[in-house]
Design a protein around this motif. Structure first.
Motif, PDB file in Angstrom:
ATOM      1  N   MET A  61       0.821  -1.200   0.000  1.00 48.50           N
ATOM      2  CA  MET A  61       0.000   0.000   0.000  1.00 48.50           C
ATOM      3  C   MET A  61       0.861   1.259   0.000  1.00 48.50           C
ATOM      4  SD  MET A  61      -3.082   0.972  -0.109  1.00 48.50           S
ATOM      5  CE  MET A  61      -4.434   1.848   0.532  1.00 48.50           C
ATOM      6  N   ASP A  62       1.954   1.248   0.781  1.00 52.18           N
ATOM      7  CA  ASP A  62       2.837   2.405   0.809  1.00 52.18           C
ATOM      8  C   ASP A  62       3.432   2.660  -0.567  1.00 52.18           C
ATOM      9  OD1 ASP A  62       2.427   3.013   3.429  1.00 52.18           O
ATOM     10  OD2 ASP A  62       4.141   1.867   4.182  1.00 52.18           O
ATOM     11  N   GLN A  63       3.785   1.587  -1.281  1.00 50.07           N
ATOM     12  CA  GLN A  63       4.367   1.735  -2.615  1.00 50.07           C
ATOM     13  C   GLN A  63       3.364   2.395  -3.563  1.00 50.07           C
ATOM     14  OE1 GLN A  63       7.404   1.324  -2.759  1.00 50.07           O
ATOM     15  NE2 GLN A  63       7.946   1.157  -4.888  1.00 50.07           N
ATOM     16  N   LEU A  64       2.078   2.013  -3.460  1.00 50.01           N
ATOM     17  CA  LEU A  64       1.041   2.617  -4.288  1.00 50.01           C
ATOM     18  C   LEU A  64       0.939   4.108  -3.976  1.00 50.01           C
ATOM     19  CD1 LEU A  64      -1.197   2.309  -6.360  1.00 50.01           C
ATOM     20  CD2 LEU A  64      -2.749   1.730  -4.518  1.00 50.01           C
ATOM     21  N   MET A  65       0.985   4.465  -2.699  1.00 48.32           N
ATOM     22  CA  MET A  65       0.918   5.868  -2.297  1.00 48.32           C
ATOM     23  C   MET A  65       2.134   6.621  -2.839  1.00 48.32           C
ATOM     24  SD  MET A  65      -1.845   6.493  -0.629  1.00 48.32           S
ATOM     25  CE  MET A  65      -1.518   7.936   0.359  1.00 48.32           C
ATOM     26  N   THR A  66       3.289   5.974  -2.784  1.00 49.52           N
ATOM     27  CA  THR A  66       4.516   6.586  -3.267  1.00 49.52           C
ATOM     28  C   THR A  66       4.394   6.885  -4.758  1.00 49.52           C
ATOM     29  OG1 THR A  66       5.807   5.377  -1.642  1.00 49.52           O
ATOM     30  CG2 THR A  66       7.004   6.293  -3.483  1.00 49.52           C
ATOM     31  N   TYR A  67       3.850   5.962  -5.537  1.00 45.70           N
ATOM     32  CA  TYR A  67       3.771   6.111  -6.984  1.00 45.70           C
ATOM     33  C   TYR A  67       2.612   6.998  -7.433  1.00 45.70           C
ATOM     34  CZ  TYR A  67       7.225   2.417  -7.694  1.00 45.70           C
ATOM     35  OH  TYR A  67       8.374   1.691  -7.705  1.00 45.70           O
ATOM     36  N   GLU A  68       1.641   7.201  -6.544  1.00 42.98           N
ATOM     37  CA  GLU A  68       0.442   7.937  -6.923  1.00 42.98           C
ATOM     38  C   GLU A  68       0.772   9.324  -7.490  1.00 42.98           C
ATOM     39  OE1 GLU A  68      -3.789   9.434  -5.001  1.00 42.98           O
ATOM     40  OE2 GLU A  68      -2.391   8.272  -3.788  1.00 42.98           O
ATOM     41  N   HIS A  69       1.708  10.015  -6.884  1.00 47.55           N
ATOM     42  CA  HIS A  69       2.073  11.361  -7.323  1.00 47.55           C
ATOM     43  C   HIS A  69       3.521  11.430  -7.796  1.00 47.55           C
ATOM     44  CE1 HIS A  69      -1.699  12.738  -5.742  1.00 47.55           C
ATOM     45  NE2 HIS A  69      -1.413  12.242  -4.556  1.00 47.55           N
ATOM     46  N   LEU A  70       4.096  10.284  -8.105  1.00 45.39           N
ATOM     47  CA  LEU A  70       5.514  10.244  -8.437  1.00 45.39           C
ATOM     48  C   LEU A  70       5.860  11.117  -9.650  1.00 45.39           C
ATOM     49  CD1 LEU A  70       8.338   9.204  -7.865  1.00 45.39           C
ATOM     50  CD2 LEU A  70       7.823   7.201  -9.275  1.00 45.39           C
ATOM     51  N   ASP A  71       5.051  11.069 -10.705  1.00 39.88           N
ATOM     52  CA  ASP A  71       5.359  11.858 -11.898  1.00 39.88           C
ATOM     53  C   ASP A  71       5.374  13.353 -11.575  1.00 39.88           C
ATOM     54  OD1 ASP A  71       5.646   9.581 -13.394  1.00 39.88           O
ATOM     55  OD2 ASP A  71       3.686   9.726 -14.349  1.00 39.88           O
ATOM     56  N   ALA A  72       4.357  13.820 -10.832  1.00 40.39           N
ATOM     57  CA  ALA A  72       4.307  15.241 -10.460  1.00 40.39           C
ATOM     58  C   ALA A  72       5.482  15.588  -9.547  1.00 40.39           C
ATOM     59  CB  ALA A  72       2.982  15.567  -9.780  1.00 40.39           C
ATOM     60  N   ASP A  73       5.791  14.719  -8.595  1.00 38.79           N
ATOM     61  CA  ASP A  73       6.921  14.965  -7.699  1.00 38.79           C
ATOM     62  C   ASP A  73       8.234  15.007  -8.482  1.00 38.79           C
ATOM     63  OD1 ASP A  73       5.288  15.076  -5.449  1.00 38.79           O
ATOM     64  OD2 ASP A  73       5.577  12.963  -4.937  1.00 38.79           O
ATOM     65  N   LEU A  74       8.357  14.121  -9.452  1.00 40.45           N
ATOM     66  CA  LEU A  74       9.555  14.070 -10.273  1.00 40.45           C
ATOM     67  C   LEU A  74       9.707  15.360 -11.089  1.00 40.45           C
ATOM     68  CD1 LEU A  74      11.994  12.493 -11.309  1.00 40.45           C
ATOM     69  CD2 LEU A  74      10.479  11.280 -12.876  1.00 40.45           C
ATOM     70  N   VAL A  75       8.631  15.810 -11.713  1.00 45.65           N
ATOM     71  CA  VAL A  75       8.656  17.070 -12.467  1.00 45.65           C
ATOM     72  C   VAL A  75       9.010  18.228 -11.534  1.00 45.65           C
ATOM     73  CG1 VAL A  75       7.228  18.758 -13.717  1.00 45.65           C
ATOM     74  CG2 VAL A  75       7.092  16.325 -14.302  1.00 45.65           C
ATOM     75  N   ASN A  76       8.404  18.265 -10.355  1.00 40.89           N
ATOM     76  CA  ASN A  76       8.674  19.349  -9.414  1.00 40.89           C
ATOM     77  C   ASN A  76      10.134  19.373  -8.976  1.00 40.89           C
ATOM     78  OD1 ASN A  76       6.030  20.194  -9.613  1.00 40.89           O
ATOM     79  ND2 ASN A  76       5.368  19.158  -7.747  1.00 40.89           N
ATOM     80  N   GLU A  77      10.707  18.206  -8.750  1.00 39.77           N
ATOM     81  CA  GLU A  77      12.131  18.137  -8.383  1.00 39.77           C
ATOM     82  C   GLU A  77      13.004  18.657  -9.521  1.00 39.77           C
ATOM     83  OE1 GLU A  77      13.705  17.429  -5.485  1.00 39.77           O
ATOM     84  OE2 GLU A  77      11.692  17.343  -4.623  1.00 39.77           O
ATOM     85  N   LEU A  78      12.659  18.299 -10.752  1.00 46.52           N
ATOM     86  CA  LEU A  78      13.436  18.757 -11.902  1.00 46.52           C
ATOM     87  C   LEU A  78      13.279  20.260 -12.140  1.00 46.52           C
ATOM     88  CD1 LEU A  78      12.883  15.747 -14.286  1.00 46.52           C
ATOM     89  CD2 LEU A  78      15.049  16.436 -13.224  1.00 46.52           C
ATOM     90  N   LEU A  79      12.119  20.816 -11.789  1.00 47.16           N
ATOM     91  CA  LEU A  79      11.948  22.266 -11.882  1.00 47.16           C
ATOM     92  C   LEU A  79      12.919  22.974 -10.949  1.00 47.16           C
ATOM     93  CD1 LEU A  79       8.063  22.615 -12.076  1.00 47.16           C
ATOM     94  CD2 LEU A  79       9.705  23.231 -13.852  1.00 47.16           C
ATOM     95  N   GLY A  80      13.172  22.346  -9.793  1.00 49.46           N
ATOM     96  CA  GLY A  80      14.119  22.920  -8.840  1.00 49.46           C
ATOM     97  C   GLY A  80      15.558  22.743  -9.274  1.00 49.46           C
ATOM     98  N   ASP A  81      15.860  21.604  -9.915  1.00 49.82           N
ATOM     99  CA  ASP A  81      17.221  21.324 -10.371  1.00 49.82           C
ATOM    100  C   ASP A  81      17.145  20.403 -11.574  1.00 49.82           C
ATOM    101  OD1 ASP A  81      19.874  20.709 -10.815  1.00 49.82           O
ATOM    102  OD2 ASP A  81      20.200  19.742  -8.881  1.00 49.82           O
ATOM    103  N   GLY A  82      17.179  20.990 -12.760  1.00 54.65           N
ATOM    104  CA  GLY A  82      17.072  20.226 -13.997  1.00 54.65           C
ATOM    105  C   GLY A  82      18.267  19.326 -14.257  1.00 54.65           C
TER     106      GLY A  82
END
Length: 155
Positions: A1-22
């Motif tokens: 269940m934790d893994q599902l929660m982790t992946y639920e917003h992973l794409d948005a989190d990944l984009v947000n991290e790259l916005l901070g440091d491409g």
């Protein structure tokens, strides 16, 4: 269940991290997001394939390079000539944004110039097209915010 929660917003989190440091490494992204490097790599590849991430590029301070004048051009165009006019503007190296818009004008283009003489020369060469019925050019006095991107919602 934790893994599902982790992946639920992973794409948005990944984009947000790259916005901070491409230039963040896959390893550092994986550590920050608490997933494997393979997972980050797979999601990043998918975001690139889907066109969500279009590329990685430096943010240039044109002012620091001597392009001190920012001009905003508003143009009314003959309807059938609109694609040709927008393509000409798009192809001009000093035009950083070109939009087809609704309202009083058909096109808004934003350009960077070394000085007002450079701006005058470039704009005059661009707007002599007989299919441009009217033009209005404004010079930016103060850049408050420019080329900003916003973080994606994760909730």
């Amino acid at each position: 269940m934790d893994q599902l929660m982790t992946y639920e917003h992973l794409d948005a989190d990944l984009v947000n991290e790259l916005l901070g440091d491409g230039r963040a490494s896959l390893r550092s992204l994986a550590e920050t997001l608490d997933v494997s490097v393979t997972t980050v790599s797979n999601h990043l590849s998918a975001l690139e394939d889907e066109g969500v991430i279009e590329g990685y590029t430096p943010r240039v301070d044109y002012d620091a390079l001597g392009y001190d004048v920012t001009a905003i051009m508003q143009l009314k165009a003959e309807g059938s000539a609109l694609p040709e006019i927008t393509q000409t503007l798009k192809d001009h190296r000093q035009m950083i944004s070109v939009y087809e818009v609704t309202g009083d004008y058909d096109v808004i283009a934003i350009g960077k110039f070394k000085d007002t003489d450079d701006m005058n020369d470039e704009i005059k060469s661009l707007i002599t097209d007989p299919d441009i019925k009217q033009s209005n050019t404004s010079i930016v006095l103060n850049i408050v915010s420019e080329n900003e991107q916003f973080e994606l919602e994760t909730a």
